[in-house]
Design a protein around this motif. Structure first.
Motif, PDB file in Angstrom:
ATOM      1  N   PHE A 267       0.841  -1.535   0.165  1.00 14.29           N
ATOM      2  CA  PHE A 267      -0.122   0.041  -0.019  1.00 14.29           C
ATOM      3  C   PHE A 267       0.583   0.611   0.404  1.00 14.29           C
ATOM      4  O   PHE A 267       2.180   1.191  -0.084  1.00 14.29           O
ATOM      5  CB  PHE A 267      -1.464  -0.130   1.217  1.00 14.29           C
ATOM      6  N   GLY A 268       0.528   2.772  -0.479  1.00 14.88           N
ATOM      7  CA  GLY A 268       1.272   3.628   0.018  1.00 14.88           C
ATOM      8  C   GLY A 268       0.868   3.676  -1.949  1.00 14.88           C
ATOM      9  O   GLY A 268       0.415   3.631  -2.953  1.00 14.88           O
ATOM     10  N   LEU A 269       2.535   4.463  -1.795  1.00 12.10           N
ATOM     11  CA  LEU A 269       2.853   5.143  -3.380  1.00 12.10           C
ATOM     12  C   LEU A 269       3.604   3.673  -3.910  1.00 12.10           C
ATOM     13  O   LEU A 269       3.771   3.951  -5.509  1.00 12.10           O
ATOM     14  CB  LEU A 269       3.825   6.100  -3.304  1.00 12.10           C
ATOM     15  N   TYR A 270       4.398   3.951  -3.739  1.00 18.08           N
ATOM     16  CA  TYR A 270       5.991   3.219  -4.573  1.00 18.08           C
ATOM     17  C   TYR A 270       5.837   1.287  -4.520  1.00 18.08           C
ATOM     18  O   TYR A 270       4.917   0.854  -4.175  1.00 18.08           O
ATOM     19  CB  TYR A 270       7.065   4.088  -4.366  1.00 18.08           C
ATOM     20  N   THR A 271       6.815   0.812  -4.569  1.00 16.26           N
ATOM     21  CA  THR A 271       7.374  -0.235  -4.617  1.00 16.26           C
ATOM     22  C   THR A 271       8.037  -0.719  -3.108  1.00 16.26           C
ATOM     23  O   THR A 271       8.933  -0.738  -2.424  1.00 16.26           O
ATOM     24  CB  THR A 271       8.275  -0.461  -6.120  1.00 16.26           C
ATOM     25  N   VAL A 272       7.802  -2.595  -3.109  1.00 11.95           N
ATOM     26  CA  VAL A 272       8.847  -3.056  -2.030  1.00 11.95           C
ATOM     27  C   VAL A 272       9.370  -4.291  -3.025  1.00 11.95           C
ATOM     28  O   VAL A 272       9.483  -4.465  -4.091  1.00 11.95           O
ATOM     29  CB  VAL A 272       7.547  -4.129  -1.703  1.00 11.95           C
TER      30      VAL A 272
END
Length: 676
Positions: A267-272
């Motif tokens: 969740f949120g904006l970017y990547t894992v």
């Protein structure tokens, strides 16, 4: 008597059933967040609300990372920390209310824990309710926080809460604490630009120095991952012995749910990002290549690279499998795309040599190829904001090179003029968004006729099949976020055709200027091509006889030819089973077979001197390897106390049964006395 025996039997049954329920109770979720607050509150709050207890969502706010010292802080610092933490507590509570249904009540409780005394104070523990839904650990310094918590009653109580199903979330440093093996930062004299040198990461993985003991067991967490270019740091850490060989990098303004070591629901904006040095035995086969001045650079093959973005993609840390695809048992590759046309000149592609041009091994090699003192060179500057700045940079390169020289500043689309008697061409660039490929067409023609070419910095990407047309990473925070994090969204990186001297893509200044997003964009949009990432001071020499790494730093090769690709709900990259190789100076650019059943004899790690200087060394023979034992250098550790034994339900049950048996015995004796 019968009643007493029946009561005893019922108590034993109740105890056994309660123990079974306790044993079957699921541990709480872990929610590491890479940094920031407002962008991750919603994802955290949704999980906390789903874990409501008796119509209430109680969230414990832990501000320990705010502290500057685990032993003692001043009164003024304590007041400041409490005031700042109270603001976060209020925000967390309000975010919970926005996520909760009308029949739920939200409350966030701040416990003022900044030192070991705080974590050992019974009054602190009394502030923790039994019916918590979640714990939220604030950002700051994870090393100070863990020195304050390790081995204290509070750490033991937190472990009990996690066993009872309480969610543990943390942002920034708080997120970094959620793996048992914790990254404390960089060791002295190291930063992002030299993160590939042995000894760069400060890894906490001992009884005294560790993350939260109930955190991730199979991986190492890192936060602010692409925002602060920590790719090299995490990669370096997971290649070490006695460290989990999986790394999870969570970018800022992003979080991920971890349930039983499965990463899901980003969740949120970017990547894992998940780096896997276990499946294809990259951690077993890692080498440390010494440079002339002493530092050791890591060299690794077949590290699996996986990306998650918001959406349905998940990754299982236990089985090391991405939801898109499992790794193949064997992968055999070739780097034939690095081959040059017959008759072409040598091609040297550099990641930025400007920091040290005098006595530079790459410059020396180019001089050897072009005739040394008898050379007739053309020096070309492209992508500079003005002719003056271009000439200033050309002057620095001219001083480092012997021979006759002609200087050209290419400011527009007009093709440069190349004399037929030149013996070498140097092309240097500043800004990839300002360059003109058309202006360099004569360079390609001269190279095809056999003239050696050295391209440096922004000129290097133009030599590939495609390049990212963007300026250096700006200092402004919002613009930097666009360059380094939003570049992981499809379409945010402008990609243009290059000169095509070699059928790969290239990105310079990977670590020093945080170019990872552009590099991944090139690889994602052209997965049929190798994506080569050149670090500052590093170069690749290509010609008919060899493909050799030069310079004073390592290079990356990202191979998505057999990877599975998708996009998240935010249009962010999702990648399963990309392959990453890291090559050090003196090594040949060639892949090695990836095989889950391969066996390697791990190379001993080097011994570090007491104070490791920043690397400024030259390349060495590819046959040189480290053969020294495990380093004995360890950073300063925090004072520790003996960890108390957590209160355990089975011992409580045993005690209760014993007490009951004693009571029954006393009761029987009392009844016997009454009858007498």
């Amino acid at each position: 008597m019968k009643r007493l025996l029946l009561s005893l039997f019922l108590m034993l049954c109740l105890t056994a059933s309660t123990q079974t329920v306790f044993a079957q109770q699921k541990h709480g979720l872990l929610i590491p967040m890479g940094g920031g607050y407002s962008d991750v509150y919603a994802g955290f709050s949704a999980a906390a609300v789903a874990n409501a207890r008796n119509g209430q969502v109680k969230i414990l706010v832990l501000p320990a990372p705010y502290s500057t010292n685990p032993i003692s802080i001043s009164g003024s610092e304590r007041q400041t920390n409490i005031r700042d933490a109270e603001q976060r507590r209020f925000q967390i509570e309000e975010a919970c209310k926005r996520a909760a249904s009308p029949d739920l009540t939200c409350s966030a409780i701040l416990i003022p824990v900044f030192t070991r005394d705080d974590a050992s104070d019974p009054a602190t523990l009394s502030l923790i309710p039994d019916d918590l839904s979640a714990v939220f650990i604030l950002g700051g310094d994870q090393t100070v926080a863990m020195q304050a918590l390790a081995g204290t009653p509070l750490e033991a109580r937190l472990a009990e809460l996690h066993q009872q199903g309480v969610i543990f979330a943390g942002t920034s440093a708080g997120g970094g604490m959620l793996s048992r093996t914790m990254l404390g930062g960089y060791n002295l004299n190291y930063a992002a630009e030299n993160a590939l040198f042995f000894g760069a990461p400060d890894v906490w993985n001992t009884e005294e120095r560790h993350g939260l003991p109930f955190g991730l067991q199979n991986a190492v967490l890192d936060q602010h991952f692409y925002q602060r270019a920590r790719f090299g740091r995490l990669l370096n850490a997971i290649l070490l012995p006695d460290v989990p060989h999986l790394g999870v990098g969570v970018d800022a303004y992003t979080g991920v749910i971890v349930e039983d070591e499965v990463l899901r629901d980003v969740f949120g904006l970017y990547t894992v990002t998940i780096l896997d040095a276990e499946t294809y035995h990259a951690a077993e086969s890692v080498k440390y290549i010494p440079l002339e001045s002493g530092p050791f650079l890591l060299s690794a093959r077949n590290v699996l690279v996986n990306l998650l973005s918001p959406g349905e993609a998940r990754y299982d840390l236990k089985s090391r499998q991405h939801s898109l695809s499992a790794p193949a048992p064997k992968v055999e590759r070739d780097f034939e795309s690095l081959s040059l046309p017959d008759g072409a000149g040598a091609l040297i592609l550099a990641g930025d040599l400007s920091k040290k041009l005098s006595d530079n091994p790459v410059i020396r090699r180019f001089s050897e190829l072009t005739g040394g003192e008898n050379a007739n060179l053309v020096l070309i500057a492209i992508g500079y904001p003005s002719e003056r700045s271009a000439n200033t940079n050309l002057e620095a390169y001219a001083k480092a090179l012997p021979g006759r020289q002609t200087r050209i500043v290419a400011l527009g689309d007009e093709p440069v003029q190349i004399s037929p008697d030149v013996t070498g061409i140097l092309v240097v660039g500043k800004d990839q968004s300002r360059v003109s490929v058309q202006a360099l067409a004569p360079v390609r023609d001269a190279w095809l006729s056999g003239v050696p070419v050295l391209a440096d910095n922004a000129a290097t990407p133009l030599m590939g099949a495609f390049y990212s047309a963007h300026a250096p990473t700006p200092d402004d925070a919002e613009m930097a976020e666009l360059a380094t994090q939003k570049s992981f969204w499809q379409g945010k990186t402008e990609i243009r055709p290059g000169l095509g001297l070699v059928e790969i893509t290239l990105e310079p200044q990977m670590l020093s200027d945080n170019r990872f997003g552009r590099w991944f964009s090139l690889a994602y949009n052209h997965p049929e091509l190798l994506a080569v990432g050149l670090n500052q001071g590093a170069a690749v020499e290509l010609h008919a006889a060899q493909r050799l790494v030069l310079g004073t730093n390592s290079i990356f090769v990202l191979d998505l030819r057999q990877a599975k690709l998708a996009l998240g709900s935010n249009n962010g990259f999702v990648i399963a089973n990309g392959l990453l190789d890291v090559f050090a100076p003196g090594e040949m650019l060639k892949p090695e077979k990836a095989d889950v059943n391969a066996h390697f004899s791990p190379q001993p790690t080097p011994i570090l001197p007491a104070n490791t200087p920043t690397a400024t060394a030259t390349a060495i023979s590819p046959t040189m390897t480290a053969n020294t034992p495990l380093p004995s250098v360890t950073p300063e550790t925090a004072p520790s106390t003996s960890a108390p034994v957590p209160f355990s339900f089975p011992w409580l049950a045993a005690g209760a049964i014993l007490a009951l048996l004693i009571a029954v015995g006393i009761g029987l004796r009392w009844r016997k006395r009454e009858k007498q």
